[in-house]
Design an enzyme around this catalytic site. Structure first.
Site, short mmCIF file in Angstrom:
data_model
loop_
_atom_site.label_atom_id
_atom_site.label_comp_id
_atom_site.label_asym_id
_atom_site.label_seq_id
_atom_site.Cartn_x
_atom_site.Cartn_y
_atom_site.Cartn_z
N CYS A 144 0.78 -1.23 0.00
CA CYS A 144 0.00 0.00 0.00
C CYS A 144 0.82 1.29 0.00
O CYS A 144 0.74 2.08 -0.93
CB CYS A 144 -0.92 -0.02 1.22
SG CYS A 144 -1.73 1.52 1.52
N HIS A 194 -2.24 6.90 4.78
CA HIS A 194 -1.19 5.88 4.91
C HIS A 194 0.16 6.32 4.32
O HIS A 194 0.91 5.50 3.80
CB HIS A 194 -1.64 4.56 4.27
CG HIS A 194 -1.03 3.37 4.96
ND1 HIS A 194 -1.08 2.10 4.43
CD2 HIS A 194 -0.35 3.27 6.12
CE1 HIS A 194 -0.47 1.26 5.24
NE2 HIS A 194 -0.02 1.95 6.27
#
Length: 674
Positions: A96, A152
């Site tokens: 990610c 993130h």
């Protein structure tokens, strides 16, 4: 103007008053007309700059979209894809954070020290501040910028957070995942009882939002996107970054969506597919809002996933090999499309190479900005049919944490160097439950290009379901009643990264893949610093700053080969295959790599070469038959190695523990030195 008229009378007394009035009137009219024309011209320029909506799914597999698998029910995105340009060879990073960093900066993650794993909640680092982000470029050319959903990319310092990186607004969460209903996640640090307490991770701009418990994350983020569209002037250019948490674990979804897949026996797969359909509905509502508010006709909608699907959690990457956190096609080849009424060639498939960094450059090009010199390349002209697609090679990744691994695409070919997960070719077991899906790997793959030519008139299950049960599901989903939510209790808490549980169909041999889920924040002994008990953010960041001032190439050499004598050969930066290529006794299956610096990357390092277009399942290793191709790819890799920055030590800082921040995942506990 009156004073100017008096001056004219004094200077030119022969001019009559009437003549002067006529002249002044003409002058005023000319000024007004010029100003009005300038205003119109400016408005036309603003109107000509398209709105850009960038939608990113989380952990979506290759076979988890309807244009690759007709059993997936997603009519809204299916329509966008079939009436846009589908990217058949669009590549992302294995996990990610690296993908999102590449997307926002246009820079390969290995050049930022982000090539391995993810940024965990208590890690005192973020995407380097020297890397200017996409919304910062767009704001400089007059765009409104909105971020919704998953971040993130670091948050220990406010400088790493969305509003400091170019976004006007942010509604979402900072970490890698949370409960889809409560919007909380746990953080067991070393010595702390696992999942002892969960902490809020949801923010409206910079303020925590504790009022949305019970609201399903996909519905919530979709509604925020709709509200932004409906509350703004469509004449002002907008960039919207909509990063869903779906379909990342925990596997949770309203029951009416999972019921659509009642024929699927495997619970994980059924819930996962239900999450896909719920996400599709949110996208459909956003498109409706764009249409009803006058945005749509001047919009560009881009869709991608961040990495391949985690088969352990219900994803399917069939017919590709591998999954999330691997460098096999199933881990890095992404379902993606671009859709816009502005494109002249709807209903086509682009079979050229595309990397996630290219979206960065393409979007800046769409906005009329000057595309910076980064790793990303703009494909906007190619999407408009004005040129060929510009990319013919890419670095998929280079990572050097304990083991050296790299993947390179060169035209139709892909080279893998290093120890890789020895994955089987079988997809997740749930796929065999789906009508019309193969039960083994020898079945031919779904023909994407033929399906587009047929305009998506599938004969499979999804076509029948989408017109009936899906519409009923959409109609009943609006209230987001927590009593109507079905939660898979097996995934109530995020999986423990420290268990090293592999995906069910893999036999991991690679450091890249020994985690059950890269986006979790459970302690992993292999990545906790020996002095983690004294993990002062200042000490860590001071060490990082020291590393950062060092030469990038020498850092990468030391991290790969240690601090030994380089024998004055650092000027040679190419790789050669070991020994006489034609007479090497092990050439059929593996080759040894020798760096001209005089050090092995690793003895008997395995090299694989595949023709991806002819062999998308990566079965037939051509390394022994195509030596010259292999050598060219190794030489290209070596030119990129000199730019690699080692991954900083994985230290979890107690200074970021939510206990110290009113039980909320918070920013402001580290200095933004990295």
């Amino acid at each position: 103007m009156v004073q100017e008229g008096r001056n004219l009378v004094q200077r030119y007394p022969a001019m009559g008053t009437t003549t002067l009035k006529t002249l002044l009137s003409a002058t005023v009219f000319l000024i007004i007309s010029t100003s009005f024309a300038a205003a119109i011209s400016t408005e036309q320029v603003e109107d000509s700059r398209p709105h850009v909506i960038l939608i990113v799914a989380d952990d979506l597999g290759w076979s988890d979209v309807s244009w690759n698998n007709p059993n997936v029910v997603m009519p809204h995105m299916h329509d966008l894809a079939m009436n846009g340009v589908i990217l058949n060879y669009s590549y992302v990073q294995p996990t990610c954070t690296p993908t999102r960093a590449a997307l926002m900066t246009g820079v390969y993650p290995f050049k930022m020290g982000l090539q391995k794993g993810v940024i965990r909640p208590t890690e005192p680092r973020g995407v380097p501040l020297r890397a200017k982000m996409l919304p910062q470029y767009l704001k400089s050319v007059g765009y409104e910028t909105h971020a919704i959903g998953k971040w993130h990319l670091g948050f220990c310092s406010w400088d790493y957070t969305p509003l400091k990186r170019g976004f006007d607004t942010f509604y979402g969460f900072y970490t890698g995942a949370s409960d889809h209903f409560t919007h909380k996640r746990a953080t067991p640090l070393k010595g702390e009882k696992e999942n002892s307490m969960e902490f809020l991770d949801l923010r409206n701009n910079t303020e925590p939002d504790d009022t949305k418990s019970g609201h399903y994350s996909t519905h919530l983020f979709g509604s925020v996107a709709e509200d932004i569209v409906r509350s703004r002037n469509p004449k002002d250019p907008m960039f919207m970054y909509l990063a869903f948490q779906s379909v990342h674990s925990p596997l949770q979804v309203p029951k009416n969506y999972s019921d659509i897949y009642s024929y699927v026996k495997d619970t994980n797969r059924r819930l996962y597919l239900g999450m896909v359909t719920a996400m599709d509905e949110a996208v459909g509502r956003l498109v409706t809002a764009l249409e009803e508010t006058g945005h749509y006709n001047n919009s560009v909608i881009i869709f991608t996933t961040d990495n391949g699907g985690p088969i352990r959690f219900g994803a399917s990457n069939w017919p590709l090999r591998g999954g999330k956190a691997t460098l096999w096609e199933g881990g890095i080849r992404a379902p993606a499309f671009i859709h816009s009424p502005l494109l002249p060639n709807p209903g086509t498939v682009a079979s050229q190479l595309h990397h996630v960094t290219d979206w960065f450059s393409t979007i800046i090009d769409i906005a009329g900005g000057k595309v910076p010199q980064v790793d990303g390349i703009s494909h906007w002209d190619a999407f408009n049919g004005n040129s060929d697609h510009p990319r013919d090679k890419m670095i998929c990744n280079i990572q050097n944490v304990e083991r050296f691994n790299a993947a390179v695409r060169f035209s139709d070919y892909k080279m893998l160097i290093g120890s890789m997960a020895s994955v089987k070719w079988a997809s997740s077991s749930p796929s065999s439950d789906e009508p019309g899906r193969p039960k083994h790997w020898d079945s031919p793959p779904f023909d994407l290009e033929d399906s587009v030519k047929e305009r998506g008139n599938f004969t499979g299950t999804s076509a029948a379901i989408s017109n009936n049960e899906l519409r009923a599901a959409e109609a009943s989903a609006g209230g987001i009643d927590s009593n109507n939510e079905y939660v898979n209790t097996n995934h109530k808490s995020l999986p423990d990264e420290g268990t090293d549980s592999p995906d069910e169909d893999t036999d991991y041999t690679d450091e890249d893949t020994n985690s059950a889920d890269e986006d979790t924040d459970c302690p992993d002994k292999s990545t906790v610093s020996p002095d983690a008990g004294t993990d002062s953010p200042d000490e860590l960041l001071s060490a990082q700053k020291s590393n950062d001032t060092d030469n990038g190439f020498s850092r990468s050499v030391r991290s790969l080969y240690g601090n030994g004598d380089l024998d004055g050969k650092a000027s040679k930066k190419t790789f050669v295959l070991w020994g006489d290529m034609k007479n090497h006794p092990k050439l059929e299956w593996e080759s040894e790599v020798l760096n001209t610096l005089g050090k092995f990357i690793k003895e008997k390092t395995k090299i694989r070469l595949f023709d991806i277009k002819a062999d998308p399942e990566e079965r037939n290793n051509l390394s022994a038959k195509m030596i010259h191709k292999l050598q060219a790819m190794i030489n290209y890799l070596s030119t990129q190695l000199q730019h690699m920055i080692p991954v900083p030590p994985k230290i979890r800082s107690r200074e970021g523990h939510p206990y110290l921040w009113k039980n909320v995942w918070a920013s402001g506990w580290c200095k933004s030195k990295w």
